[in-house]
Scaffold this active site. Sequence first.
Site, PDB file in Angstrom:
ATOM      1  NE  ARG A 316      -4.131  -0.017   1.677  1.00  0.00           N
ATOM      2  CZ  ARG A 316      -5.299   0.285   1.076  1.00  0.00           C
ATOM      3  NH1 ARG A 316      -5.632   1.533   0.833  1.00  0.00           N
ATOM      4  NH2 ARG A 316      -6.130  -0.658   0.720  1.00  0.00           N
ATOM      5  NE  ARG A 348      -8.284   7.291  10.978  1.00  0.00           N
ATOM      6  CZ  ARG A 348      -9.031   7.992  11.834  1.00  0.00           C
ATOM      7  NH1 ARG A 348      -8.568   8.274  13.032  1.00  0.00           N
ATOM      8  NH2 ARG A 348     -10.234   8.408  11.490  1.00  0.00           N
ATOM      9  CG  PHE A 350      -2.826  -1.383   5.786  1.00  0.00           C
ATOM     10  CD1 PHE A 350      -2.997  -2.051   6.989  1.00  0.00           C
ATOM     11  CD2 PHE A 350      -2.482  -2.130   4.669  1.00  0.00           C
ATOM     12  CE1 PHE A 350      -2.834  -3.429   7.071  1.00  0.00           C
ATOM     13  CE2 PHE A 350      -2.306  -3.519   4.742  1.00  0.00           C
ATOM     14  CZ  PHE A 350      -2.488  -4.168   5.941  1.00  0.00           C
ATOM     15  CD  GLU A 719      -7.354   2.613   6.487  1.00  0.00           C
ATOM     16  OE1 GLU A 719      -8.060   2.202   5.539  1.00  0.00           O
ATOM     17  OE2 GLU A 719      -6.272   2.087   6.794  1.00  0.00           O
TER      18      GLU A 719
HETATM   19  N1  MTE Z   1     -12.344   5.897  14.195  1.00  0.00           N
HETATM   20  C1  MTE Z   1     -12.420   5.659  15.523  1.00  0.00           C
HETATM   21  N2  MTE Z   1     -13.171   6.470  16.280  1.00  0.00           N
HETATM   22  N3  MTE Z   1     -11.749   4.628  16.102  1.00  0.00           N
HETATM   23  C2  MTE Z   1     -10.948   3.785  15.363  1.00  0.00           C
HETATM   24  O1  MTE Z   1     -10.349   2.855  15.898  1.00  0.00           O
HETATM   25  N4  MTE Z   1     -10.070   3.222  13.109  1.00  0.00           N
HETATM   26  C3  MTE Z   1      -9.746   3.721  11.771  1.00  0.00           C
HETATM   27  C4  MTE Z   1     -10.966   4.393  11.150  1.00  0.00           C
HETATM   28  N5  MTE Z   1     -11.557   5.339  12.068  1.00  0.00           N
HETATM   29  C5  MTE Z   1     -10.837   4.016  13.946  1.00  0.00           C
HETATM   30  C6  MTE Z   1     -11.586   5.107  13.404  1.00  0.00           C
HETATM   31  C7  MTE Z   1      -9.278   2.683  10.862  1.00  0.00           C
HETATM   32  S1  MTE Z   1      -7.658   2.232  10.917  1.00  0.00           S
HETATM   33  C8  MTE Z   1     -10.104   2.092   9.943  1.00  0.00           C
HETATM   34  S2  MTE Z   1      -9.532   0.955   8.841  1.00  0.00           S
HETATM   35  C9  MTE Z   1     -11.528   2.434   9.873  1.00  0.00           C
HETATM   36  O2  MTE Z   1     -11.916   3.380  10.865  1.00  0.00           O
HETATM   37  C10 MTE Z   1     -12.331   1.155  10.034  1.00  0.00           C
HETATM   38  O3  MTE Z   1     -13.680   1.370  10.049  1.00  0.00           O
HETATM   39  P1  MTE Z   1     -14.586   1.569   8.727  1.00  0.00           P
HETATM   40  O4  MTE Z   1     -14.043   0.670   7.683  1.00  0.00           O
HETATM   41  O5  MTE Z   1     -15.929   1.197   9.187  1.00  0.00           O
HETATM   42  O6  MTE Z   1     -14.439   3.011   8.360  1.00  0.00           O
HETATM   43  C1  QUE Z   2      -5.539  -2.985   3.425  1.00  0.00           C
HETATM   44  C2  QUE Z   2      -5.709  -3.630   4.603  1.00  0.00           C
HETATM   45  C3  QUE Z   2      -5.352  -4.988   4.707  1.00  0.00           C
HETATM   46  C4  QUE Z   2      -4.806  -5.652   3.604  1.00  0.00           C
HETATM   47  C5  QUE Z   2      -4.630  -4.972   2.429  1.00  0.00           C
HETATM   48  C6  QUE Z   2      -4.999  -3.652   2.344  1.00  0.00           C
HETATM   49  C7  QUE Z   2      -5.538  -5.745   5.898  1.00  0.00           C
HETATM   50  C8  QUE Z   2      -5.185  -7.118   5.896  1.00  0.00           C
HETATM   51  C9  QUE Z   2      -4.629  -7.715   4.752  1.00  0.00           C
HETATM   52  C10 QUE Z   2      -4.278  -9.103   4.603  1.00  0.00           C
HETATM   53  C11 QUE Z   2      -3.627  -9.541   3.448  1.00  0.00           C
HETATM   54  C12 QUE Z   2      -3.332 -10.875   3.229  1.00  0.00           C
HETATM   55  C13 QUE Z   2      -3.692 -11.814   4.158  1.00  0.00           C
HETATM   56  C14 QUE Z   2      -4.354 -11.405   5.314  1.00  0.00           C
HETATM   57  C15 QUE Z   2      -4.643 -10.066   5.513  1.00  0.00           C
HETATM   58  O1  QUE Z   2      -4.447  -6.952   3.658  1.00  0.00           O
HETATM   59  O2  QUE Z   2      -6.032  -5.190   6.889  1.00  0.00           O
HETATM   60  O3  QUE Z   2      -4.706 -12.322   6.208  1.00  0.00           O
HETATM   61  O4  QUE Z   2      -3.427 -13.140   3.959  1.00  0.00           O
HETATM   62  O5  QUE Z   2      -5.391  -7.819   7.028  1.00  0.00           O
HETATM   63  O6  QUE Z   2      -4.863  -2.986   1.198  1.00  0.00           O
HETATM   64  O7  QUE Z   2      -6.224  -2.966   5.652  1.00  0.00           O
HETATM   65 MO1  MOS Z   3      -7.345   0.198   9.500  1.00  0.00          MO
HETATM   66  S1  MOS Z   3      -5.291   0.370   9.574  1.00  0.00           S
HETATM   67  O1  MOS Z   3      -7.263  -0.638   7.961  1.00  0.00           O
HETATM   68  O2  MOS Z   3      -7.577  -1.022  10.655  1.00  0.00           O
END
Ligand code: MTE
Ligand code: QUE
Ligand code: MOS
Length: 764
Positions: A316, A348, A350, A719
Amino acid sequence: MSDKEISGVGAYVVHDSAHKHVTGEAVYTDDLPELPNCLHTWVVTSPHAHAKIKSINIKRAESFEGVEAVLSAKDILGTNDVGPIFPNEPVLAEELVEYVGQPVVIIAAQTRELAREASHLVKVEYEILTPILDVREALEKKHFVAEPHSLQIGDSKKALANAANRLQGEIDLGGQDHFYLEGQICVAHPLEDDDMKVYSSTQHPAEVQKMVARFLNLAKHSVVVEVRRMGGGFGGKETQPANIACMAALLANKTKKSVKLRLGRDEDMIITGKRHDFYFTYDVGYTNEGEITGIELNLASKCGHVADLSTSILDRALFFSDSVYYLKDATINGFPCKTHTVSNTAFRGFGGPQGSFIIEEVIDVISNKLKKNPHEVRKLNYYGTEDRNVTPYHQTIEDNIIHEITDQLEVSSDYQKRYDEIREYNKNNKYYKKGISFVPTKFGVSFTTAFLNQAGALIHIYADGSIHLNHGGTEMGQGLFTKVAQVVASEFQVDLSRVKITATTTEKVPNTSATAASSGSDLNGMAAQNGAQKLKRRLIKFAAEKYEVDQSSVTFKNNMVYAGDNEISFNALVGEAYFARVSLSATGFYKTPKIYYDRSTSKGRPFFYYTYGACVAEVLLDTLTGECKVTRADILHDVGASLSPNIDMGQIEGGFVQGMGWLTNEELKWDDKGSLRTHAPSTYKIPVSRDIPDVFNVEILKNHKCKEETIYSSKAVGEPPFMHGMAVWHAIKDAIKSHGNYEKEVKLNAPATPEEILRALDSM
Ligand code: MTE
Ligand code: QUE
Ligand code: MOS
């Protein structure tokens, strides 16, 4: 407002738990009533970054009063492995420890204090080995957790050789602790036949189920994992909860008692993974105007001792290192470096924020060389809408709206005027300096691993017309439950209060993906809609038969159902359907169309669509202390057609602040033995209320719909706003530049702590 529903999709509702969050009534895992004789735990961890375990002596700890179990790797019933992608990622160290804080022995006792006291009686003998702690050293030695991966388009070598101007550079970017308010926790209840009920603070119940089953040598159907909500996850509860749950479940299995494992803040910060630090180098060619004509980027990520999700995170980062810029001839290399530190994990964005960070730095350095406003150089390099729109992974961008967003934000933030005023201010002020930046963002939405883009839901309508909804997503404060309930309320045209979502459990919806990649509402919203539509079709058929009208004349509105000239309340129709023996329960399913990525050729369409935004940040810098204040931030952000504007606003504001913290005051410091020195809020500074910009103008882009078929044309929001924190970092850099009258080069690493700012000022 007339046509707007009061609680369905697009309505300004509040988070379903908002009041309970404030009053303290919201139940988190630690608040669940404890069973009698519930045991508490302590984890004995490695004091060395790299060492062989020569012996473990637990005798004295075992006989300590109140202690009921002291276990190490040899006691594991199944497989000692929680690797989500690659195998051999142990929960408890076997022969080798590879970071300071790695769990070696676990203790269950009648109280947490007793378990902690007993931990001092565990004697582990080590033979100390030399650790690799630094990402550069790992890169040099090709010490990787997996194979490097690259993206390539055009011919960067040739383009660089022929470039009018060319420059090289490097920069370091720090990691980040999740600092969720609720730390990692699990409660494991042993059931009959060795089955296990697990309450886990996890974004990924199915992963916890899988890992606990493997650890205890059980089939998945013997393990149930449940989570009502988390006090924040931010990616830190995607893989990390599996380790915690495996330890708790093993102790529960051995003692046949309920076991609670809750890490304290310090343990949490030391034992569990964080955002990846990166070390970047670049080589870029550009025209006299500042257009990039060729580029080579090298991204080295500090993965820690095992792979965890590092390969997907690095992918990513590579995918995001174009940001909104067209790179015609580009080679982008990613190196997943293995270090003897805690294994870094999802956070957040990733890897995306790290990827976009490097291209913004490159553009800034080019601007500096050319003595141009970086904003002009950025615009010059924007992706086109009809052409100049192919990414380094060969996906064609079909929904580019960065030009519109830029035009709107330039006006609403009064950008140019303030830019000029700040130049004037800085001429007249010696110690205080102001800085301003305009940073655009683009965020590709979908898991880049295609199979993960699926979701399920389960809906029951009870005979009184109340609706019970479950889906595969988890609630971590982001408002997913509210959004999915809004979707179902809209489908049946009933009040939101008719729809109840209860805890996520592996018993209701199986084989789910993590709630991650910001896809929670995209995936689970669609799955819930699919389930609701099945039920609605059954109710329509029933109403049409009952009133002897055509099915097309049956409509739902305002808690009522209309069938030709007849009307009946939704509740009454459901009651009658029940007596007529209509099934009132359905599952829903969804998978994202169109996406694929071939890792062997680095080509494909990993993202279903993109979401865009931009931020103008302004800072005031005290050049004597290095302290900085964000005086104003203006954000314009694209969420498609918002499912829930209040909730989206919260995500945008919170994302920005968290992103700002990453690049300013949040600094992780390890000593030369690999020990984390900043493991509590006393030394690790997250943003607090006074760090919120004095003027904070946040707007959702109006009258916009996702071009792809998403749930009610909305776009993901979790994110992407994190990216806007980058604008603060660039505003700080702009303020520092003024110190050298915009003539000298600035070398600023991230995070821009006061110390780092002073260093940068001093070196000018
Ligand atoms: N917002 C709050 N309040 N708390 C959280 O832990 N996690 C973030 C984002 N916003 C988070 C948050 C992350 S890393 C992700 S991937 C997304 O929420 C996940 O939720 P969604 O896919 O329902 O948006
Ligand atoms: C974004 C993500 C994830 C991702 C790829 C993204 C993620 C995640 C995995 C993942 C990939 C391969 C696996 C697995 C998980 O990919 O959260 O178990 O075999 O878990 O672009 O957030
Ligand atoms: Mo969010 S880093 O994809 O949990």
